[in-house]
Enzyme design. Structure first.
Site, mmCIF file in Angstrom:
data_model
loop_
_atom_site.group_PDB
_atom_site.id
_atom_site.type_symbol
_atom_site.label_atom_id
_atom_site.label_comp_id
_atom_site.label_asym_id
_atom_site.label_seq_id
_atom_site.Cartn_x
_atom_site.Cartn_y
_atom_site.Cartn_z
ATOM 1 N N HIS A 48 -2.883 -2.555 -9.825
ATOM 2 C CA HIS A 48 -3.772 -1.938 -8.843
ATOM 3 C C HIS A 48 -5.025 -2.792 -8.739
ATOM 4 O O HIS A 48 -5.487 -3.323 -9.740
ATOM 5 C CB HIS A 48 -4.134 -0.513 -9.285
ATOM 6 C CG HIS A 48 -4.688 0.310 -8.177
ATOM 7 N ND1 HIS A 48 -6.009 0.266 -7.816
ATOM 8 C CD2 HIS A 48 -4.089 1.181 -7.335
ATOM 9 C CE1 HIS A 48 -6.200 1.085 -6.800
ATOM 10 N NE2 HIS A 48 -5.060 1.650 -6.483
ATOM 11 N N HIS A 90 0.865 -1.184 0.000
ATOM 12 C CA HIS A 90 0.000 0.000 0.000
ATOM 13 C C HIS A 90 0.906 1.241 0.000
ATOM 14 O O HIS A 90 1.528 1.543 -1.008
ATOM 15 C CB HIS A 90 -0.939 -0.100 1.210
ATOM 16 C CG HIS A 90 -2.037 0.908 1.259
ATOM 17 N ND1 HIS A 90 -2.413 1.669 0.188
ATOM 18 C CD2 HIS A 90 -2.863 1.294 2.282
ATOM 19 C CE1 HIS A 90 -3.418 2.460 0.550
ATOM 20 N NE2 HIS A 90 -3.697 2.253 1.813
ATOM 21 N N ASP A 141 2.316 5.279 -7.342
ATOM 22 C CA ASP A 141 3.604 5.198 -6.669
ATOM 23 C C ASP A 141 4.785 5.017 -7.605
ATOM 24 O O ASP A 141 5.931 5.076 -7.166
ATOM 25 C CB ASP A 141 3.585 4.043 -5.664
ATOM 26 C CG ASP A 141 2.781 4.402 -4.444
ATOM 27 O OD1 ASP A 141 2.822 5.589 -4.076
ATOM 28 O OD2 ASP A 141 2.108 3.529 -3.881
HETATM 29 N N1 ACO Z 1 4.190 -7.229 -11.102
HETATM 30 C C1 ACO Z 1 4.040 -8.423 -11.726
HETATM 31 N N2 ACO Z 1 2.915 -9.136 -11.740
HETATM 32 C C2 ACO Z 1 1.869 -8.611 -11.061
HETATM 33 C C3 ACO Z 1 1.941 -7.383 -10.410
HETATM 34 C C4 ACO Z 1 3.149 -6.671 -10.450
HETATM 35 N N3 ACO Z 1 3.288 -5.498 -9.848
HETATM 36 N N4 ACO Z 1 0.748 -7.096 -9.835
HETATM 37 C C5 ACO Z 1 -0.057 -8.131 -10.142
HETATM 38 N N5 ACO Z 1 0.626 -9.041 -10.877
HETATM 39 C C6 ACO Z 1 0.086 -10.272 -11.456
HETATM 40 C C7 ACO Z 1 -0.074 -11.359 -10.404
HETATM 41 O O1 ACO Z 1 1.080 -12.162 -10.315
HETATM 42 C C8 ACO Z 1 -1.271 -12.112 -10.925
HETATM 43 O O2 ACO Z 1 -0.853 -12.921 -11.992
HETATM 44 P P1 ACO Z 1 -1.504 -14.400 -12.202
HETATM 45 O O3 ACO Z 1 -2.931 -14.128 -12.538
HETATM 46 O O4 ACO Z 1 -0.711 -15.004 -13.289
HETATM 47 O O5 ACO Z 1 -1.340 -15.107 -10.881
HETATM 48 C C9 ACO Z 1 -2.163 -11.007 -11.529
HETATM 49 O O6 ACO Z 1 -1.238 -9.976 -11.915
HETATM 50 C C10 ACO Z 1 -3.202 -10.447 -10.581
HETATM 51 O O7 ACO Z 1 -2.526 -10.017 -9.381
HETATM 52 P P2 ACO Z 1 -3.180 -9.967 -7.940
HETATM 53 O O8 ACO Z 1 -2.116 -10.070 -6.910
HETATM 54 O O9 ACO Z 1 -4.304 -10.962 -7.868
HETATM 55 O O10 ACO Z 1 -3.816 -8.511 -7.939
HETATM 56 P P3 ACO Z 1 -4.325 -7.726 -6.667
HETATM 57 O O11 ACO Z 1 -5.424 -6.851 -7.136
HETATM 58 O O12 ACO Z 1 -4.594 -8.638 -5.522
HETATM 59 O O13 ACO Z 1 -3.049 -6.842 -6.251
HETATM 60 C C11 ACO Z 1 -1.529 -5.050 -5.981
HETATM 61 C C12 ACO Z 1 -2.946 -5.470 -6.446
HETATM 62 C C13 ACO Z 1 -1.289 -5.504 -4.512
HETATM 63 C C14 ACO Z 1 -1.435 -3.519 -6.025
HETATM 64 C C15 ACO Z 1 -0.489 -5.697 -6.906
HETATM 65 O O14 ACO Z 1 -0.704 -5.290 -8.241
HETATM 66 C C16 ACO Z 1 0.943 -5.411 -6.484
HETATM 67 O O15 ACO Z 1 1.480 -6.124 -5.631
HETATM 68 N N6 ACO Z 1 1.600 -4.337 -7.071
HETATM 69 C C17 ACO Z 1 2.924 -3.965 -6.685
HETATM 70 C C18 ACO Z 1 2.891 -3.155 -5.395
HETATM 71 C C19 ACO Z 1 2.326 -1.757 -5.626
HETATM 72 O O16 ACO Z 1 2.704 -1.054 -6.564
HETATM 73 N N7 ACO Z 1 1.418 -1.329 -4.712
HETATM 74 C C20 ACO Z 1 0.838 0.013 -4.749
HETATM 75 C C21 ACO Z 1 -0.621 -0.032 -5.063
HETATM 76 S S1 ACO Z 1 -1.228 1.610 -5.219
HETATM 77 C C22 ACO Z 1 -1.419 2.146 -3.674
HETATM 78 O O17 ACO Z 1 -1.656 1.474 -2.724
HETATM 79 C C23 ACO Z 1 -1.262 3.580 -3.444
#
Ligand code: ACO
Length: 424
Positions: A302, A263, A358
Site C-alpha cells: 500500500h 486501486h 483487498d
Molecule cells: N508484490 C510484490 N512486490 C511489491 C508489491 C507487491 N504487491 N508491492 C510493492 N512491491 C515492491 C516493488 O516491486 C518495489 O520493490 P523495489 O523497491 O525492489 O523496486 C517496492 O515494493 C515498492 O513498491 P512501489 O511500487 O514503489 O510502491 P507503491 O507505493 O508505488 O505501490 C501499490 C503501492 C500500487 C498498492 C503496490 O503495492 C501494488 O501494486 N500492490 C498490488 C496491487 C494492490 O493490492 N492494490 C490495492 C491497493 S489498496 C486499494 O487501492 C484499495
C-alpha cells in the site's frame, strides 16, 4: 528547536525559513524564494494536495479514523448509512437526524426509467458492469440539470442524497443486465444493504429477505470502504470537482479511477491470482516467482500503510462469519498460506508489504455469490460517500482549480519540416 525548515538557494546564498504547519510546509512560501523552481513529485508521493478534516490515517502505525472515530469501533457498532452521515456532516447523527437521513436516502433509490431502459440496455451483451456503472453515473448528470448549482446548499444536498441512494440501484442494474436477468426495482421497506441484496438476487419471490449475517457483513465492508483520504479515486474526484463540474461528472471520474487493478480492481486481481496458484502446495513457487520480478502479490502493499492494513484485520474476522453461512471459500487456504509465507519472508517484510483491504474482501464477495466483475462496483457503492465528503469540503474551502506543473524534458524549439523533406 523551532518547528520550521530553512531553505538556502546555493546560487545566490539567500535563505528562507518556512514554518511546519500540521505536518507540512507551504509550497507557496517556497515560491517566494524560488519562483519557477517546481517540486518534482510523480505520483504525489510526498505532496499534500489539501488540508482535510475527514479521515485520519497513520500508515506506519496502522491507524484509520473517520472524523476521529476509530475504524474498528465504527465497523463494530455503526452502520454504513450512519458512517456516510458522519463523513459528510462531521458528527454522528442524533436519532431524529438519522431517521431523516435514512428516509431521504431510501426514497431516492429509484432511477429514471430511461437510465435503465434506454441507456443501460443499450450496452453490448457482455459489457463489464464497472464500465456500465462508470458511464451510468456520468449519465445521471444529464437527468438532473440542477446538479450544476453546486453552490446552492439545497441542490448540493439533493445531489448527495441521490448519488448515495442510486449507487446500489445502478450497480444491481448493471449486474442484472450482464447476466440477462430482469431489473428489480428498489424495495423501500428494506434497509440500505438488504435492498441492494434484493435488487441483486431476487428472482420470483414477492419479497427477498437477505440472510442477516451476510447483510451485516456487506454493511461492514461498506463501512470499511467508505473513505480513505487522498487515494487515487478521491484525488480524481477532487481534481474534477475543482473545475466546478457537477458532482455526477466528478463521481464518474472517481469511479473510472477506481476501475484500475492498482486501486479498486485489486480484489478481482487477488481472486484471479489465488485461482491461478491453484493449491496450497504451489504457494512457495508463486512467492519465489514474485520475488524474481514476475508479477506482484495482489492484495499486498500500500502506498500509505507500512504495517498491517487495519481494514484487512476486520475483514479477516468478517470472512469467518460469512463462511459459517456460505461454507468456506476454497481459495481461503491458499490465501492464508500466502499471507503466512509473505509475512515471514525478508523480501516482503523489508519492503513493508502487508495484506491490504483487498486481500480478503474478494474472498467474501465471491463466497456471497458476486461475480468477479462486480468487485470494483461493490467498492464504488460506499466510496461515493467519501468522495462526496471531499467534494463538499473542497467547495466549502473555495479550493483553487487543480493544475500541477511539469518539468519539460522535450525538444527545444525547432522549425516545421515539410513532409517530403522528413527523411528518417
Ligand atoms: N508484490 C510484490 N512486490 C511489491 C508489491 C507487491 N504487491 N508491492 C510493492 N512491491 C515492491 C516493488 O516491486 C518495489 O520493490 P523495489 O523497491 O525492489 O523496486 C517496492 O515494493 C515498492 O513498491 P512501489 O511500487 O514503489 O510502491 P507503491 O507505493 O508505488 O505501490 C501499490 C503501492 C500500487 C498498492 C503496490 O503495492 C501494488 O501494486 N500492490 C498490488 C496491487 C494492490 O493490492 N492494490 C490495492 C491497493 S489498496 C486499494 O487501492 C484499495
Amino acid at each position: 528547536m523551532t518547528d520550521s525548515i530553512t531553505i538556502t538557494d546555493n546560487r545566490t546564498g539567500s535563505s528562507l525559513e518556512i514554518p511546519i504547519t500540521n505536518g507540512g510546509v507551504a509550497a507557496s512560501e517556497w515560491q517566494k524564494l524560488l519562483p519557477g523552481i517546481w517540486f518534482y513529485d510523480p505520483g504525489f508521493v510526498s505532496t499534500a494536495a489539501c488540508e482535510s478534516a475527514i479521515t485520519y490515517l497513520d500508515g506506519e502505525k496502522g491507524i484509520l479514523r473517520y472524523r476521529g472515530y476509530p475504524i474498528e469501533e465504527l465497523a463494530e457498532r455503526s452502520t454504513y448509512l450512519e458512517v456516510a452521515y458522519l463523513l459528510l456532516h462531521g458528527e454522528l447523527p442524533t436519532e431524529s437526524e438519522y431517521e431523516a437521513w435514512r428516509k431521504e436516502i431510501t426514497y431516492h433509490t429509484f432511477i429514471h426509467e430511461n437510465v435503465r431502459k434506454r441507456f443501460l440496455e443499450g450496452f453490448h451483451y457482455d459489457a463489464h458492469p464497472m464500465g456500465m456503472f462508470v458511464s451510468a453515473v456520468a449519465a445521471l448528470s444529464t437527468f438532473y440539470a440542477d446538479a450544476k448549482d453546486i453552490f446552492d446548499p439545497a441542490s448540493r444536498h439533493k445531489q448527495i442524497i441521490r448519488l448515495i441512494a442510486k449507487m446500489p440501484t445502478l450497480a444491481a442494474a448493471a449486474h442484472r443486465f450482464s447476466v440477462g436477468m430482469p431489473f428489480v426495482y428498489p424495495d423501500n421497506s428494506l434497509g440500505f444493504t438488504d435492498n441492494f441484496l434484493s435488487m441483486m438476487w431476487k428472482v420470483a419471490e414477492p419479497r427477498f429477505d437477505a440472510n442477516p449475517v451476510l447483510a451485516r457483513a456487506l454493511d461492514i465492508l461498506f463501512i470499511l470502504h467508505a473513505d480513505h483520504e487522498q487515494n487515487c479515486s478521491t484525488t480524481a474526484m477532487r481534481v474534477v470537482g475543482s473545475s466546478h463540474a457537477d458532482p455526477y461528472s466528478a463521481a464518474a471520474a472517481a469511479c473510472a479511477a477506481l476501475y484500475g487493478p492498482r486501486h479498486g480492481g485489486a480484489n478481482e486481481a487477488v481472486i484471479r491470482m489465488l485461482t491461478q496458484i491453484g493449491s496450497v502446495d504451489e504457494v512457495p513457487a508463486f512467492v519465489k516467482a514474485v520475488k524474481e520480478g514476475h508479477g506482484r502479490l495482489q492484495g499486498f502493499g500500500h502506498r500509505v500503510y507500512k504495517s498491517y492494513d487495519p481494514r484487512a484485520k476486520i475483514i479477516k474476522r468478517t470472512a469467518d462469519q460469512v463462511f459459517t453461512v456460505t461454507g468456506k471459500n476454497p481459495l481461503l487456504d491458499i490465501a492464508l498460506k500466502l499471507e503466512e509465507i509473505a509475512l515471514s519472508d525478508e523480501y516482503f517484510t523489508s519492503r513493508k508489504l502487508y495484506p491490504n483491504v483487498d486481500f480478503y474482501s474478494g474472498l467474501i464477495y465471491q463466497a456471497m455469490g458476486f461475480p468477479l466483475e462486480m468487485f470494483p462496483v461493490l467498492f464504488a457503492i460506499p466510496r461515493v460517500s467519501g468522495w462526496l465528503a471531499h467534494w463538499q469540503e473542497l467547495l466549502d474551502e473555495e479550493a483553487k482549480i487543480a493544475r500541477p506543473r511539469q518539468l519539460y524534458i522535450g525538444k527545444e524549439q525547432r522549425s516545421y519540416v515539410a513532409m517530403d523533406q522528413r527523411g528518417r
